[in-house]
Design a protein around this motif. Structure first.
Motif, mmCIF file in Angstrom:
data_model
loop_
_atom_site.group_PDB
_atom_site.id
_atom_site.type_symbol
_atom_site.label_atom_id
_atom_site.label_comp_id
_atom_site.label_asym_id
_atom_site.label_seq_id
_atom_site.Cartn_x
_atom_site.Cartn_y
_atom_site.Cartn_z
ATOM 1 N N ARG A 217 0.832 -1.211 0.000
ATOM 2 C CA ARG A 217 0.000 0.000 0.000
ATOM 3 C C ARG A 217 0.864 1.257 0.000
ATOM 4 N NH1 ARG A 217 -5.165 1.174 1.362
ATOM 5 N NH2 ARG A 217 -5.577 -0.884 2.264
ATOM 6 N N PHE A 218 1.888 1.276 0.856
ATOM 7 C CA PHE A 218 2.780 2.433 0.911
ATOM 8 C C PHE A 218 3.443 2.687 -0.443
ATOM 9 C CE2 PHE A 218 4.124 3.463 5.567
ATOM 10 C CZ PHE A 218 2.799 3.711 5.885
ATOM 11 N N GLY A 219 3.818 1.598 -1.136
ATOM 12 C CA GLY A 219 4.425 1.778 -2.455
ATOM 13 C C GLY A 219 3.490 2.501 -3.396
ATOM 14 N N GLY A 220 2.230 2.055 -3.438
ATOM 15 C CA GLY A 220 1.255 2.730 -4.283
ATOM 16 C C GLY A 220 0.987 4.151 -3.837
ATOM 17 N N MET A 221 0.760 4.346 -2.532
ATOM 18 C CA MET A 221 0.437 5.674 -1.992
ATOM 19 C C MET A 221 1.523 6.692 -2.306
ATOM 20 S SD MET A 221 -1.056 5.043 1.850
ATOM 21 C CE MET A 221 -0.660 6.762 2.288
ATOM 22 N N PHE A 222 2.749 6.343 -1.911
ATOM 23 C CA PHE A 222 3.821 7.326 -1.991
ATOM 24 C C PHE A 222 4.481 7.359 -3.363
ATOM 25 C CE2 PHE A 222 3.348 6.499 2.575
ATOM 26 C CZ PHE A 222 2.954 7.787 2.942
ATOM 27 N N GLY A 223 4.136 6.383 -4.214
ATOM 28 C CA GLY A 223 4.526 6.477 -5.611
ATOM 29 C C GLY A 223 3.507 7.263 -6.425
ATOM 30 N N GLY A 224 2.378 7.605 -5.799
ATOM 31 C CA GLY A 224 1.357 8.393 -6.493
ATOM 32 C C GLY A 224 0.433 7.578 -7.369
ATOM 33 N N ALA A 225 0.301 6.277 -7.100
ATOM 34 C CA ALA A 225 -0.634 5.453 -7.869
ATOM 35 C C ALA A 225 -2.068 5.837 -7.511
ATOM 36 C CB ALA A 225 -0.396 3.975 -7.573
ATOM 37 N N SER A 226 -3.014 5.452 -8.354
ATOM 38 C CA SER A 226 -4.414 5.760 -8.099
ATOM 39 C C SER A 226 -4.911 4.989 -6.875
ATOM 40 C CB SER A 226 -5.266 5.380 -9.307
ATOM 41 O OG SER A 226 -5.324 3.965 -9.446
ATOM 42 N N THR A 227 -6.022 5.452 -6.299
ATOM 43 C CA THR A 227 -6.604 4.770 -5.144
ATOM 44 C C THR A 227 -6.962 3.325 -5.485
ATOM 45 O OG1 THR A 227 -7.486 6.855 -4.296
ATOM 46 C CG2 THR A 227 -8.492 4.821 -3.474
ATOM 47 N N GLU A 228 -7.523 3.112 -6.661
ATOM 48 C CA GLU A 228 -7.899 1.759 -7.079
ATOM 49 C C GLU A 228 -6.682 0.845 -7.134
ATOM 50 O OE1 GLU A 228 -10.155 -0.582 -10.759
ATOM 51 O OE2 GLU A 228 -9.240 1.386 -11.107
ATOM 52 N N HIS A 229 -5.600 1.339 -7.692
ATOM 53 C CA HIS A 229 -4.396 0.531 -7.816
ATOM 54 C C HIS A 229 -3.758 0.292 -6.448
ATOM 55 C CE1 HIS A 229 -3.931 1.814 -12.306
ATOM 56 N NE2 HIS A 229 -4.907 0.939 -12.102
ATOM 57 N N THR A 230 -3.790 1.301 -5.593
ATOM 58 C CA THR A 230 -3.219 1.167 -4.256
ATOM 59 C C THR A 230 -3.972 0.124 -3.441
ATOM 60 O OG1 THR A 230 -2.410 3.459 -4.270
ATOM 61 C CG2 THR A 230 -2.668 2.402 -2.121
ATOM 62 N N GLU A 231 -5.307 0.128 -3.541
ATOM 63 C CA GLU A 231 -6.107 -0.870 -2.829
ATOM 64 C C GLU A 231 -5.826 -2.274 -3.360
ATOM 65 O OE1 GLU A 231 -7.997 -0.550 -0.157
ATOM 66 O OE2 GLU A 231 -7.464 1.577 -0.070
ATOM 67 N N ALA A 232 -5.651 -2.384 -4.660
ATOM 68 C CA ALA A 232 -5.328 -3.695 -5.241
ATOM 69 C C ALA A 232 -3.983 -4.187 -4.736
ATOM 70 C CB ALA A 232 -5.322 -3.591 -6.770
ATOM 71 N N LEU A 233 -3.017 -3.301 -4.639
ATOM 72 C CA LEU A 233 -1.698 -3.671 -4.135
ATOM 73 C C LEU A 233 -1.771 -4.139 -2.687
ATOM 74 C CD1 LEU A 233 0.340 -0.747 -5.712
ATOM 75 C CD2 LEU A 233 0.752 -3.187 -6.155
ATOM 76 N N ALA A 234 -2.571 -3.458 -1.869
ATOM 77 C CA ALA A 234 -2.697 -3.841 -0.462
ATOM 78 C C ALA A 234 -3.326 -5.225 -0.332
ATOM 79 C CB ALA A 234 -3.519 -2.803 0.297
#
Length: 363
Positions: A217-234
Protein backbone atom coordinates in the motif's frame (compact mmCIF):
# COMPACT_ATOMS: atom_id res chain seq x y z
CA UNK A 1 18.33 10.79 -2.55
CA UNK A 2 16.88 8.17 -4.85
CA UNK A 3 16.01 10.71 -7.54
CA UNK A 4 19.70 11.07 -8.34
CA UNK A 5 20.02 7.31 -8.86
CA UNK A 6 16.94 6.30 -10.81
CA UNK A 7 13.97 7.81 -12.53
CA UNK A 8 10.50 6.39 -13.11
CA UNK A 9 10.72 2.89 -14.52
CA UNK A 10 9.14 3.83 -17.84
CA UNK A 11 11.70 6.61 -18.39
CA UNK A 12 14.85 4.57 -17.90
CA UNK A 13 16.97 3.32 -20.73
CA UNK A 14 18.20 0.11 -19.16
CA UNK A 15 21.45 0.64 -21.05
CA UNK A 16 24.30 -1.71 -20.19
CA UNK A 17 27.25 -0.52 -18.16
CA UNK A 18 27.96 -0.01 -14.47
CA UNK A 19 24.22 -0.04 -13.70
CA UNK A 20 23.90 -3.48 -15.24
CA UNK A 21 26.81 -4.79 -13.18
CA UNK A 22 25.27 -3.27 -10.06
CA UNK A 23 21.95 -4.94 -10.91
CA UNK A 24 23.48 -8.38 -11.13
CA UNK A 25 25.32 -8.01 -7.84
CA UNK A 26 22.34 -6.48 -6.08
CA UNK A 27 19.92 -9.07 -7.43
CA UNK A 28 22.08 -11.75 -5.84
CA UNK A 29 22.43 -9.73 -2.63
CA UNK A 30 18.69 -9.37 -2.12
CA UNK A 31 17.99 -13.02 -2.88
CA UNK A 32 15.41 -12.44 -5.62
CA UNK A 33 16.08 -15.93 -6.92
CA UNK A 34 15.12 -17.49 -3.60
CA UNK A 35 11.91 -15.43 -3.67
CA UNK A 36 11.12 -16.55 -7.21
CA UNK A 37 10.91 -12.92 -8.28
CA UNK A 38 11.33 -12.22 -11.99
CA UNK A 39 11.69 -8.47 -12.52
CA UNK A 40 11.09 -9.09 -16.25
CA UNK A 41 12.18 -5.66 -17.49
CA UNK A 42 15.64 -4.14 -17.03
CA UNK A 43 14.08 -0.74 -16.42
CA UNK A 44 11.97 -2.06 -13.55
CA UNK A 45 14.96 -3.98 -12.22
CA UNK A 46 17.14 -0.88 -12.17
CA UNK A 47 14.41 1.13 -10.46
CA UNK A 48 13.73 -1.49 -7.79
CA UNK A 49 17.40 -2.14 -7.07
CA UNK A 50 18.18 1.56 -6.93
CA UNK A 51 15.40 2.05 -4.39
CA UNK A 52 16.60 -0.89 -2.29
CA UNK A 53 20.17 0.42 -2.24
CA UNK A 54 18.88 3.78 -1.02
CA UNK A 55 16.75 2.04 1.61
CA UNK A 56 19.84 0.20 2.85
CA UNK A 57 21.71 3.47 3.36
CA UNK A 58 18.76 5.11 5.08
CA UNK A 59 18.21 2.14 7.38
CA UNK A 60 21.70 2.45 8.82
CA UNK A 61 21.38 6.19 9.21
CA UNK A 62 17.93 5.99 10.79
CA UNK A 63 18.95 3.77 13.71
CA UNK A 64 22.00 5.81 14.70
CA UNK A 65 21.90 7.20 18.22
CA UNK A 66 23.99 9.54 20.33
CA UNK A 67 24.68 6.49 22.48
CA UNK A 68 27.14 4.16 20.69
CA UNK A 69 25.75 1.11 22.48
CA UNK A 70 22.22 1.84 21.25
CA UNK A 71 23.55 2.31 17.72
CA UNK A 72 25.42 -1.00 17.86
CA UNK A 73 22.43 -2.92 19.20
CA UNK A 74 19.97 -1.27 16.81
CA UNK A 75 22.18 -1.97 13.79
CA UNK A 76 22.69 -5.58 14.83
CA UNK A 77 19.89 -7.01 12.66
CA UNK A 78 20.14 -4.30 10.01
CA UNK A 79 23.68 -5.42 9.29
CA UNK A 80 22.78 -9.11 9.51
CA UNK A 81 21.07 -8.63 6.16
CA UNK A 82 17.87 -10.26 4.97
CA UNK A 83 15.85 -10.24 1.77
CA UNK A 84 14.21 -6.87 2.52
CA UNK A 85 10.92 -8.32 1.31
CA UNK A 86 8.83 -5.47 2.72
CA UNK A 87 10.91 -2.70 1.10
CA UNK A 88 10.80 -4.78 -2.08
CA UNK A 89 6.98 -4.65 -2.01
CA UNK A 90 7.14 -0.88 -1.48
CA UNK A 91 9.47 -0.56 -4.47
CA UNK A 92 7.31 -2.76 -6.68
CA UNK A 93 4.13 -0.96 -5.65
CA UNK A 94 5.71 2.38 -6.49
CA UNK A 95 6.23 1.23 -10.08
CA UNK A 96 2.50 1.85 -10.66
CA UNK A 97 3.12 5.54 -10.07
CA UNK A 98 6.44 7.38 -9.99
CA UNK A 99 9.06 5.37 -8.07
CA UNK A 100 11.41 8.38 -8.05
CA UNK A 101 9.14 10.28 -5.63
CA UNK A 102 11.07 11.37 -2.56
CA UNK A 103 8.71 9.68 -0.09
CA UNK A 104 9.08 6.16 -1.46
CA UNK A 105 12.40 5.37 0.24
CA UNK A 106 11.35 6.68 3.69
CA UNK A 107 8.11 4.69 3.39
CA UNK A 108 10.13 1.53 2.76
CA UNK A 109 12.39 2.33 5.71
CA UNK A 110 9.34 2.66 7.98
CA UNK A 111 8.16 -0.79 6.95
CA UNK A 112 11.53 -2.46 7.42
CA UNK A 113 12.15 -0.83 10.80
CA UNK A 114 8.74 -2.01 11.98
CA UNK A 115 9.57 -5.52 10.79
CA UNK A 116 13.00 -5.52 12.43
CA UNK A 117 11.49 -4.32 15.71
CA UNK A 118 9.17 -7.32 15.75
CA UNK A 119 12.14 -9.64 15.22
CA UNK A 120 13.86 -8.33 18.36
CA UNK A 121 10.69 -9.01 20.33
CA UNK A 122 10.07 -12.40 18.67
CA UNK A 123 13.54 -13.61 19.61
CA UNK A 124 12.86 -12.83 23.26
CA UNK A 125 9.52 -14.65 23.19
CA UNK A 126 11.00 -17.63 21.33
CA UNK A 127 14.21 -17.66 23.39
CA UNK A 128 16.08 -17.68 20.09
CA UNK A 129 19.86 -18.02 20.05
CA UNK A 130 20.50 -17.21 16.39
CA UNK A 131 18.86 -14.81 13.93
CA UNK A 132 19.96 -14.53 10.28
CA UNK A 133 23.10 -16.51 10.98
CA UNK A 134 24.25 -14.21 13.79
CA UNK A 135 23.74 -14.36 17.57
CA UNK A 136 20.32 -12.95 18.41
CA UNK A 137 20.25 -9.67 20.31
CA UNK A 138 18.81 -11.31 23.40
CA UNK A 139 21.57 -13.94 23.49
CA UNK A 140 24.31 -11.40 22.75
CA UNK A 141 23.11 -8.90 25.32
CA UNK A 142 19.99 -9.60 27.41
CA UNK A 143 16.24 -9.99 26.96
CA UNK A 144 15.72 -6.52 28.43
CA UNK A 145 18.11 -4.93 25.94
CA UNK A 146 16.46 -6.75 23.02
CA UNK A 147 12.99 -5.60 24.07
CA UNK A 148 14.11 -2.00 24.51
CA UNK A 149 15.94 -1.95 21.18
CA UNK A 150 12.81 -3.26 19.51
CA UNK A 151 10.88 -0.41 21.15
CA UNK A 152 13.51 2.04 19.91
CA UNK A 153 13.10 0.80 16.33
CA UNK A 154 9.32 1.15 16.57
CA UNK A 155 9.84 4.73 17.77
CA UNK A 156 12.21 5.51 14.90
CA UNK A 157 9.70 4.08 12.42
CA UNK A 158 6.96 6.29 13.87
CA UNK A 159 9.23 9.34 13.72
CA UNK A 160 9.96 8.80 10.03
CA UNK A 161 6.29 8.06 9.33
CA UNK A 162 5.41 11.45 10.86
CA UNK A 163 7.39 13.14 8.09
CA UNK A 164 5.25 11.28 5.55
CA UNK A 165 2.01 12.71 6.95
CA UNK A 166 -0.84 11.78 9.28
CA UNK A 167 -2.18 8.99 7.03
CA UNK A 168 1.20 7.23 7.12
CA UNK A 169 1.27 7.47 10.93
CA UNK A 170 -2.28 6.13 11.15
CA UNK A 171 -1.57 3.20 8.83
CA UNK A 172 1.68 2.30 10.56
CA UNK A 173 -0.04 2.38 13.97
CA UNK A 174 -2.95 0.27 12.78
CA UNK A 175 -0.57 -2.22 11.22
CA UNK A 176 1.37 -2.42 14.47
CA UNK A 177 -1.89 -3.03 16.32
CA UNK A 178 -2.70 -5.93 14.00
CA UNK A 179 0.76 -7.38 14.54
CA UNK A 180 0.26 -7.28 18.30
CA UNK A 181 -3.22 -8.80 18.04
CA UNK A 182 -1.77 -11.63 15.96
CA UNK A 183 1.02 -12.25 18.44
CA UNK A 184 -1.42 -12.30 21.35
CA UNK A 185 -3.71 -14.71 19.50
CA UNK A 186 -0.77 -17.01 18.75
CA UNK A 187 0.39 -16.87 22.37
CA UNK A 188 -3.06 -17.56 23.85
CA UNK A 189 -3.98 -20.16 21.23
CA UNK A 190 -7.43 -21.12 19.99
CA UNK A 191 -10.17 -20.56 22.53
CA UNK A 192 -13.12 -22.83 23.23
CA UNK A 193 -15.21 -23.17 20.10
CA UNK A 194 -12.50 -21.79 17.78
CA UNK A 195 -11.53 -23.81 14.75
CA UNK A 196 -7.74 -24.34 15.05
CA UNK A 197 -7.19 -23.96 11.29
CA UNK A 198 -9.20 -20.72 11.10
CA UNK A 199 -7.34 -19.44 14.16
CA UNK A 200 -3.98 -20.26 12.59
CA UNK A 201 -4.80 -18.59 9.28
CA UNK A 202 -6.02 -15.51 11.15
CA UNK A 203 -2.77 -15.34 13.14
CA UNK A 204 -0.72 -15.45 9.94
CA UNK A 205 -2.83 -12.73 8.33
CA UNK A 206 -2.35 -10.50 11.39
CA UNK A 207 1.32 -11.24 12.10
CA UNK A 208 2.68 -11.58 8.56
CA UNK A 209 0.12 -10.45 6.01
CA UNK A 210 -0.66 -7.11 7.67
CA UNK A 211 2.83 -5.62 7.36
CA UNK A 212 3.32 -6.89 3.81
CA UNK A 213 -0.09 -5.44 2.88
CA UNK A 214 0.89 -2.03 4.25
CA UNK A 215 4.23 -2.24 2.46
CA UNK A 216 2.52 -2.72 -0.90
CA UNK A 217 0.00 0.00 0.00
CA UNK A 218 2.78 2.43 0.91
CA UNK A 219 4.42 1.78 -2.46
CA UNK A 220 1.25 2.73 -4.28
CA UNK A 221 0.44 5.67 -1.99
CA UNK A 222 3.82 7.33 -1.99
CA UNK A 223 4.53 6.48 -5.61
CA UNK A 224 1.36 8.39 -6.49
CA UNK A 225 -0.63 5.45 -7.87
CA UNK A 226 -4.41 5.76 -8.10
CA UNK A 227 -6.60 4.77 -5.14
CA UNK A 228 -7.90 1.76 -7.08
CA UNK A 229 -4.40 0.53 -7.82
CA UNK A 230 -3.22 1.17 -4.26
CA UNK A 231 -6.11 -0.87 -2.83
CA UNK A 232 -5.33 -3.69 -5.24
CA UNK A 233 -1.70 -3.67 -4.14
CA UNK A 234 -2.70 -3.84 -0.46
CA UNK A 235 -5.00 -6.80 -1.07
CA UNK A 236 -2.28 -8.56 -3.01
CA UNK A 237 0.28 -7.87 -0.28
CA UNK A 238 -1.78 -9.42 2.49
CA UNK A 239 -2.64 -12.50 0.46
CA UNK A 240 0.86 -13.13 -0.87
CA UNK A 241 2.24 -12.68 2.66
CA UNK A 242 -0.04 -15.42 3.99
CA UNK A 243 0.80 -17.63 1.01
CA UNK A 244 4.54 -17.30 1.61
CA UNK A 245 4.20 -18.24 5.28
CA UNK A 246 2.03 -21.23 4.48
CA UNK A 247 4.45 -22.40 1.81
CA UNK A 248 7.24 -22.27 4.39
CA UNK A 249 5.10 -24.54 6.58
CA UNK A 250 5.01 -27.08 3.78
CA UNK A 251 8.70 -26.82 3.00
CA UNK A 252 9.53 -27.56 6.63
CA UNK A 253 7.89 -30.94 6.10
CA UNK A 254 8.25 -31.74 2.40
CA UNK A 255 11.77 -30.50 1.69
CA UNK A 256 14.64 -32.96 1.92
CA UNK A 257 17.08 -30.06 2.22
CA UNK A 258 17.28 -26.77 4.11
CA UNK A 259 15.32 -24.99 1.37
CA UNK A 260 13.04 -23.42 3.97
CA UNK A 261 16.03 -22.00 5.87
CA UNK A 262 15.60 -24.58 8.65
CA UNK A 263 16.38 -28.24 9.13
CA UNK A 264 13.37 -30.17 7.78
CA UNK A 265 10.90 -31.04 10.51
CA UNK A 266 12.01 -28.27 12.88
CA UNK A 267 8.45 -27.07 13.49
CA UNK A 268 7.38 -30.65 14.17
CA UNK A 269 10.18 -31.15 16.68
CA UNK A 270 9.31 -27.88 18.44
CA UNK A 271 5.60 -28.57 18.51
CA UNK A 272 4.66 -25.64 16.28
CA UNK A 273 1.16 -26.38 14.93
CA UNK A 274 1.59 -25.55 11.24
CA UNK A 275 -1.12 -26.02 8.63
CA UNK A 276 -0.32 -29.62 7.56
CA UNK A 277 -0.19 -30.69 11.22
CA UNK A 278 -3.51 -28.99 11.97
CA UNK A 279 -5.12 -30.66 8.96
CA UNK A 280 -3.73 -34.03 10.08
CA UNK A 281 -5.04 -33.59 13.62
CA UNK A 282 -8.47 -32.57 12.33
CA UNK A 283 -8.65 -35.48 9.91
CA UNK A 284 -11.18 -38.23 10.44
CA UNK A 285 -9.48 -40.57 7.95
CA UNK A 286 -9.76 -44.09 9.30
CA UNK A 287 -6.71 -45.64 7.63
CA UNK A 288 -3.90 -46.90 9.86
CA UNK A 289 -1.34 -44.29 8.70
CA UNK A 290 -3.63 -41.34 9.46
CA UNK A 291 -4.53 -42.79 12.85
CA UNK A 292 -0.89 -43.36 13.75
CA UNK A 293 0.01 -39.84 12.64
CA UNK A 294 -2.73 -38.30 14.80
CA UNK A 295 -1.51 -40.37 17.75
CA UNK A 296 2.06 -39.05 17.43
CA UNK A 297 1.07 -35.43 16.80
CA UNK A 298 -1.49 -35.30 19.61
CA UNK A 299 1.29 -35.92 22.15
CA UNK A 300 2.88 -32.50 21.44
CA UNK A 301 6.47 -31.73 20.36
CA UNK A 302 8.02 -34.74 18.61
CA UNK A 303 11.51 -34.74 20.12
CA UNK A 304 12.31 -38.45 19.98
CA UNK A 305 14.40 -39.02 16.85
CA UNK A 306 12.67 -42.24 15.82
CA UNK A 307 9.18 -40.82 16.34
CA UNK A 308 10.19 -37.63 14.56
CA UNK A 309 11.38 -39.57 11.51
CA UNK A 310 8.19 -41.65 11.54
CA UNK A 311 5.91 -38.63 11.83
CA UNK A 312 7.78 -36.76 9.11
CA UNK A 313 7.46 -39.72 6.77
CA UNK A 314 3.75 -40.13 7.51
CA UNK A 315 3.11 -36.42 7.00
CA UNK A 316 4.87 -36.43 3.65
CA UNK A 317 2.54 -39.14 2.39
CA UNK A 318 -0.60 -37.86 4.11
CA UNK A 319 -3.82 -36.38 2.68
CA UNK A 320 -3.18 -33.51 5.12
CA UNK A 321 -0.11 -32.40 3.18
CA UNK A 322 -2.01 -32.60 -0.09
CA UNK A 323 -4.80 -30.48 1.38
CA UNK A 324 -2.27 -27.95 2.68
CA UNK A 325 -0.73 -27.73 -0.81
CA UNK A 326 -4.16 -26.99 -2.25
CA UNK A 327 -4.67 -24.26 0.35
CA UNK A 328 -1.37 -22.61 -0.57
CA UNK A 329 -2.19 -22.73 -4.28
CA UNK A 330 -5.58 -21.20 -3.50
CA UNK A 331 -3.93 -18.26 -1.71
CA UNK A 332 -1.42 -17.82 -4.54
CA UNK A 333 -4.23 -17.72 -7.08
CA UNK A 334 -6.21 -15.32 -4.91
CA UNK A 335 -3.18 -13.03 -4.77
CA UNK A 336 -2.98 -13.11 -8.57
CA UNK A 337 -6.66 -12.17 -8.82
CA UNK A 338 -6.06 -9.21 -6.52
CA UNK A 339 -3.81 -7.77 -9.24
CA UNK A 340 -6.61 -7.65 -11.83
CA UNK A 341 -7.24 -3.88 -11.50
CA UNK A 342 -3.56 -3.09 -12.19
CA UNK A 343 -2.40 -2.29 -15.72
CA UNK A 344 -0.80 -5.17 -17.57
CA UNK A 345 2.93 -4.75 -17.98
CA UNK A 346 6.31 -5.72 -16.57
CA UNK A 347 5.60 -4.45 -13.04
CA UNK A 348 2.43 -6.50 -12.74
CA UNK A 349 4.15 -9.54 -14.23
CA UNK A 350 6.88 -9.21 -11.60
CA UNK A 351 4.26 -9.43 -8.87
CA UNK A 352 2.59 -12.36 -10.64
CA UNK A 353 5.94 -14.19 -10.70
CA UNK A 354 5.79 -14.42 -6.90
CA UNK A 355 2.44 -16.20 -7.21
CA UNK A 356 3.89 -18.66 -9.71
CA UNK A 357 6.87 -19.31 -7.45
CA UNK A 358 4.73 -20.10 -4.42
CA UNK A 359 2.52 -22.47 -6.38
CA UNK A 360 5.56 -24.24 -7.86
CA UNK A 361 7.68 -24.49 -4.70
CA UNK A 362 5.01 -26.42 -2.82
CA UNK A 363 3.93 -28.82 -5.59
Amino acid sequence: MVESVVGPADQQTGAPGSGTRRSRASTSRYGFGSLGLDLVDSRVEESVLGLLESVEDELRASVASADPFVTEAARHLVEAGGKRFRPLLVALGAQFGDPARAQVVPAAVVMELTHLATLYHDDVMDEAVVRRGAPSANSRWTNSVAILVGDYLFARAADIAADLGPEAVRLQARTFARLVHGQIAETVGPRAGDDPVDHYLSVIAEKTGSLIATSARFGGMFGGASTEHTEALAGYGETIGVAFQLSDDLLDIASESVQSGKTPGTDLREGVPTLPVLYALASDDADASSGRLREILAAGPVTDDALHAEALGLLRESPALKRARETVRSYAEDARQQLAPLPDGSSRRALESLCDFIADRTS
